[in-house]
Write a protein that holds these residues in place. Structure first.
Motif, PDB file in Angstrom:
ATOM      1  N   TYR A  14      47.045  46.181  32.469  1.00 50.51           N
ATOM      2  CA  TYR A  14      48.557  46.872  32.069  1.00 50.51           C
ATOM      3  C   TYR A  14      49.387  45.605  32.247  1.00 50.51           C
ATOM      4  N   ALA A  15      50.234  45.521  31.351  1.00 45.83           N
ATOM      5  CA  ALA A  15      51.274  44.526  31.145  1.00 45.83           C
ATOM      6  C   ALA A  15      52.557  45.093  31.254  1.00 45.83           C
ATOM      7  N   SER A  50      54.706  40.865  34.618  1.00 43.53           N
ATOM      8  CA  SER A  50      53.481  41.026  35.489  1.00 43.53           C
ATOM      9  C   SER A  50      52.169  41.704  34.599  1.00 43.53           C
ATOM     10  N   PHE A  51      50.952  41.269  34.862  1.00 46.89           N
ATOM     11  CA  PHE A  51      49.898  41.708  34.167  1.00 46.89           C
ATOM     12  C   PHE A  51      48.810  41.961  34.976  1.00 46.89           C
ATOM     13  N   GLN A  52      48.252  43.152  35.206  1.00 47.05           N
ATOM     14  CA  GLN A  52      47.355  43.793  36.049  1.00 47.05           C
ATOM     15  C   GLN A  52      46.043  44.257  35.222  1.00 47.05           C
ATOM     16  N   PRO A  53      45.087  42.987  35.224  1.00 49.51           N
ATOM     17  CA  PRO A  53      43.888  43.278  34.482  1.00 49.51           C
ATOM     18  C   PRO A  53      42.837  44.415  35.305  1.00 49.51           C
ATOM     19  N   PHE A  54      41.882  44.690  34.426  1.00 53.67           N
ATOM     20  CA  PHE A  54      40.939  45.779  34.967  1.00 53.67           C
ATOM     21  C   PHE A  54      40.022  45.040  35.489  1.00 53.67           C
ATOM     22  N   ALA A  55      39.231  45.671  36.695  1.00 52.36           N
ATOM     23  CA  ALA A  55      38.191  44.910  37.283  1.00 52.36           C
ATOM     24  C   ALA A  55      36.877  44.865  36.515  1.00 52.36           C
ATOM     25  N   ASP A  56      36.702  45.906  35.647  1.00 51.30           N
ATOM     26  CA  ASP A  56      35.472  45.826  34.920  1.00 51.30           C
ATOM     27  C   ASP A  56      35.531  47.186  34.013  1.00 51.30           C
ATOM     28  N   ALA A  57      34.450  47.379  33.030  1.00 50.79           N
ATOM     29  CA  ALA A  57      34.700  48.295  31.851  1.00 50.79           C
ATOM     30  C   ALA A  57      34.844  49.482  32.197  1.00 50.79           C
ATOM     31  N   ALA A  58      34.337  49.939  33.429  1.00 48.71           N
ATOM     32  CA  ALA A  58      34.375  51.414  33.995  1.00 48.71           C
ATOM     33  C   ALA A  58      35.670  51.634  34.388  1.00 48.71           C
ATOM     34  N   GLN A  59      36.369  50.603  35.049  1.00 46.25           N
ATOM     35  CA  GLN A  59      37.877  50.776  35.373  1.00 46.25           C
ATOM     36  C   GLN A  59      38.914  51.219  34.065  1.00 46.25           C
ATOM     37  N   ALA A  60      38.441  50.327  33.023  1.00 50.16           N
ATOM     38  CA  ALA A  60      39.219  50.323  31.931  1.00 50.16           C
ATOM     39  C   ALA A  60      38.902  51.879  31.191  1.00 50.16           C
ATOM     40  N   LEU A  61      37.712  52.217  31.211  1.00 51.61           N
ATOM     41  CA  LEU A  61      37.576  53.528  30.825  1.00 51.61           C
ATOM     42  C   LEU A  61      38.094  54.559  31.655  1.00 51.61           C
ATOM     43  N   GLU A  62      38.336  54.479  32.820  1.00 50.52           N
ATOM     44  CA  GLU A  62      38.906  55.583  33.751  1.00 50.52           C
ATOM     45  C   GLU A  62      40.352  55.512  33.551  1.00 50.52           C
ATOM     46  N   ASN A  63      41.103  54.401  33.181  1.00 49.82           N
ATOM     47  CA  ASN A  63      42.389  54.244  33.101  1.00 49.82           C
ATOM     48  C   ASN A  63      42.647  54.925  31.429  1.00 49.82           C
ATOM     49  N   ALA A  64      41.966  54.456  30.621  1.00 54.21           N
ATOM     50  CA  ALA A  64      42.055  55.042  29.240  1.00 54.21           C
ATOM     51  C   ALA A  64      42.002  56.464  29.336  1.00 54.21           C
ATOM     52  N   ASN A  65      41.196  57.189  29.972  1.00 56.49           N
ATOM     53  CA  ASN A  65      41.115  58.396  30.100  1.00 56.49           C
ATOM     54  C   ASN A  65      42.294  59.196  30.627  1.00 56.49           C
ATOM     55  N   ASP A  66      42.690  58.632  31.793  1.00 53.56           N
ATOM     56  CA  ASP A  66      43.948  59.016  32.530  1.00 53.56           C
ATOM     57  C   ASP A  66      45.059  59.076  31.489  1.00 53.56           C
ATOM     58  N   ILE A  67      45.152  57.858  30.763  1.00 53.45           N
ATOM     59  CA  ILE A  67      46.608  57.648  29.887  1.00 53.45           C
ATOM     60  C   ILE A  67      46.364  58.993  28.618  1.00 53.45           C
ATOM     61  N   SER A  68      45.214  59.155  28.219  1.00 57.26           N
ATOM     62  CA  SER A  68      45.050  60.030  27.010  1.00 57.26           C
ATOM     63  C   SER A  68      45.270  61.549  27.883  1.00 57.26           C
ATOM     64  N   GLU A  69      45.013  61.874  28.976  1.00 57.34           N
ATOM     65  CA  GLU A  69      45.195  63.050  29.475  1.00 57.34           C
ATOM     66  C   GLU A  69      46.701  63.104  30.203  1.00 57.34           C
ATOM     67  N   GLY A  70      47.559  61.987  30.099  1.00 54.80           N
ATOM     68  CA  GLY A  70      48.786  62.026  30.743  1.00 54.80           C
ATOM     69  C   GLY A  70      48.729  62.134  32.109  1.00 54.80           C
ATOM     70  N   VAL A  71      47.704  61.324  32.918  1.00 52.28           N
ATOM     71  CA  VAL A  71      47.841  61.167  34.465  1.00 52.28           C
ATOM     72  C   VAL A  71      48.081  59.852  34.877  1.00 52.28           C
ATOM     73  N   LEU A  72      48.867  59.740  35.658  1.00 54.01           N
ATOM     74  CA  LEU A  72      49.226  58.417  36.220  1.00 54.01           C
ATOM     75  C   LEU A  72      48.224  57.933  37.176  1.00 54.01           C
ATOM     76  N   ASN A  73      47.371  56.895  36.845  1.00 55.29           N
ATOM     77  CA  ASN A  73      46.428  56.240  37.613  1.00 55.29           C
ATOM     78  C   ASN A  73      47.048  55.647  38.882  1.00 55.29           C
ATOM     79  N   ASP A  74      46.267  55.425  39.868  1.00 58.17           N
ATOM     80  CA  ASP A  74      46.797  54.715  41.032  1.00 58.17           C
ATOM     81  C   ASP A  74      47.093  53.372  40.994  1.00 58.17           C
ATOM     82  N   LEU A  75      46.205  52.768  39.975  1.00 56.70           N
ATOM     83  CA  LEU A  75      46.206  51.150  39.631  1.00 56.70           C
ATOM     84  C   LEU A  75      47.728  50.869  39.072  1.00 56.70           C
TER      85      LEU A  75
END
Length: 596
Positions: A14-15, A50-75
């Motif tokens: 996230y940027a 600010s720029f908050q990078p993802f720790a790994d591919a699993a976290q990136a996929l989790e955040n992508a799913n949350d964005i597509s579903e309109g859910v605010l991720n904790d990160l």
């Protein structure tokens, strides 16, 4: 209010940018749009906060799913809370996802902007992401987008193999195609063999039975040489074999099998050459195999419907239910349709033609193939189709969103449709939907309770078996220990008995030695010395000394016996020392006095 900050969701993290310059009036002009392509001019419009990078591919996929579903991720939530100004009223966050904008506004009470101006700025950030975001080299953004895109696609197309409605769509499409092809091929067999035996079509109208009969009969001329049935049925084995085969093909109808034999004698068909007969027989084999494969495919479709949509299949039949799912695209899409759409599903052309010509709209589509529509009267077909579409919509939603597939709801809904048909014919009051559903829920709860009770009973039986086994082992162990104790006690008794015997022998020897020793000094039997020369002996002193010695010996014997018996166990009785023989002592005293 114009956006003060821009949120950019990239494949790497996230940027958060701050919007410095913005032109609302000239944003649609060509010069402003061209300025976005120039990094030097565009870098003056936004500034990285600010720029908050993802720790790994699993976290990136989790955040992508949350964005597509309109859910605010904790990160993302923690990043916005830390980086945005504390005074929320002066902040307007620009982003591209409308669903995510609503979640952020609800959680942080921040105004969100998804206008065209924000989308243009996000387009510029995406265009120059490799140079605006820290830690990115040339080609990193494209590689991360490609990897995240593949992972997101794999996650979306994943499905449960036991609940896949795609297999149902393919199976019903193949089944419909097979029906057309088998009918075409069967008609070709009828026409081809009809030149040789035209009367067979009227006797055997079924396509599958006809193809099997053609394969069995072959050339009809061999049937013309048979005599009357009464005289030759039992004597001619060839005729008997053909008659039995035809009876089996015609499902036990011996009369029709006999009619085939009689028709062959008076047939008006032409003769056929052996090569033509071989080709007809080979083609009939293919048709027979297609019929067999269609039956196996129907069985497969029924099994898949039992797993995927058991209630819908129990309500209107597996074939019609599969056609509804195929036409809707998936079971999920069908469950989202209202009952009015399900009612005319498959009759779209008739609907739009009626709307265009302002005529009557269709009353039913694919559900017309259900048996309920055919059983209803002409004036009640529209009403029963509307009621059936309502129940189909309920059944599809139960199948789509239930975890444990069951046919209980489908059977209850089918019973309601039967009652509604009876109501249209006789006027009998049908059961209310709430009552029917409550009964099904009670039945399911009772079944679950029975399952729990059975599991508990089996568990208690296992525990009882374990307790019984443990008790047997304990008893066996106690028996072994008891046996050991008994054998050790017997050994101890034997040792104690030996000790007692040894003690008695020792005591006897000692007592005899003492008695012999007491007698010798008391009397001086020296033959050389005369009797008058012996000194006088005081008898009272001798008695006192002998009594003292006897007491000392008694104490020694007691202590020796106790020491010997202490080797034995406590339950063994101590060996009692033998008491001194007082009679012998008195007798010895009397002898001494007599001698004196």
């Amino acid at each position: 209010m114009a956006a003060t900050h821009i949120l950019y969701e990239s494949a790497g993290g996230y940027a958060l940018f701050q919007s410095i310059l913005h032109d609302e009036i000239g944003q649609s002009s060509l010069q402003v749009q061209e300025s976005i392509k120039d990094l030097t001019r565009f870098s003056k419009q936004v500034k990285l906060v600010s720029f908050q990078p993802f720790a790994d591919a699993a976290q990136a996929l989790e955040n992508a799913n949350d964005i597509s579903e309109g859910v605010l991720n904790d990160l993302l939530l923690s990043m916005l809370e830390q980086q945005l100004p504390s005074k929320k009223s002066t902040v307007t966050l620009g982003l591209s996802e409308r669903g995510l904008a609503g979640a952020i506004k609800t959680a942080l009470s921040i105004e969100c902007d998804t206008s065209e101006r924000v989308l243009e700025l996000i387009r510029g950030i995406r265009l120059h992401a490799e140079k605006l975001l820290p830690g990115f080299n040339a080609g990193d953004v494209v590689a991360s987008q490609l990897g995240l895109g593949h992972a997101y696609s794999r996650a979306k197309v994943k499905f449960n193999v036991n609940r896949s409605d795609n297999m149902i769509i393919q199976a019903i499409a193949l089944l419909d195609q097979l029906d057309k092809d088998v009918n075409t091929f069967a008609m070709r067999v009828r026409e081809w063999y009809g030149w040789h035996f035209p009367e067979l079509v009227k006797i055997v109208p079924d396509n599958g039975q006809y193809a099997r009969a053609v394969k069995l009969i072959g050339d009809k001329t061999k049937l013309q040489h048979f005599g009357p049935i009464a005289s030759t049925a039992s004597s001619d084995p060839e005729r008997e074999a053909i008659l039995t085969g035809l009876t089996e093909i015609l499902e036990g109808d011996e009369q029709r099998a006999t009619s085939v034999l009689e028709a062959a004698k008076t047939s008006m068909g032409t003769d056929i050459s052996p090569i033509d007969l071989i080709n007809i027989s080979n083609f009939a084999d293919r048709v027979i195999n297609l019929f067999a494969y269609r039956k196996s495919l129907q069985v497969y479709l029924n099994e898949k419907m039992t797993l995927v949509a058991p209630n819908l299949g129990a309500l209107i039949g597996d074939t019609v239910a599969a056609r509804l799912i195929s036409h809707a695209g998936s079971l999920t899409n069908l469950s989202k349709y209202p009952a009015s759409t399900v009612q005319i599903l498959g009759a779209e052309k008739a609907l739009f033609r009626a709307l265009k010509t302002k005529g009557n709209t269709p009353k039913y589509g694919l559900i017309y193939h259900s048996t309920f529509i055919g059983r209803a009267g002409q004036k009640n077909k529209g009403r029963i189709s509307r009621f059936l579409a309502n129940k189909c919509s309920i059944a599809s939603r139960i199948d789509c969103y239930s975890d444990a597939p069951s046919t209980k709801f489908g059977e209850a809904l089918r019973g309601q449709v039967e009652e509604r048909l009876a109501f249209y014919e006789t006027g009998a009051a049908p059961t209310k939907n709430a009552t029917a559903m409550s009964k099904v829920l009670e039945t399911i709860r009772a079944m679950e309770a029975d399952i729990v009770i059975d599991e508990a009973a089996s568990g208690s039986e296992d525990e009882e078996e374990e307790d019984e086994e443990a008790r047997r082992k304990r008893e066996k162990k106690e028996k072994k220990e008891k046996k050991k104790r008994k054998s050790s006690a017997m050994e101890i008794d034997e040792v104690a008995a030996e000790v007692r015997e040894d003690g008695k022998k020792i005591k006897k020897k000692k007592s005899s030695k003492k008695l012999a020793g007491e007698d010798t000094p008391a009397v001086a039997d020296t033959p050389s010395a005369p009797l008058s020369a012996a000194p006088p002996v005081d008898i009272t002193e001798v008695d006192a000394k002998s009594a003292k010695k006897a007491k000392k010996e008694k104490k020694k014997r007691d202590s020796a016996a106790i020491a010997d018996i202490s080797l034995a166990e406590s339950h063994v009785d101590p060996v009692e020392p033998s008491e001194p023989s007082e009679k012998k002592v008195k007798k010895s005293k009397k002898d001494k006095k007599a001698k004196a």
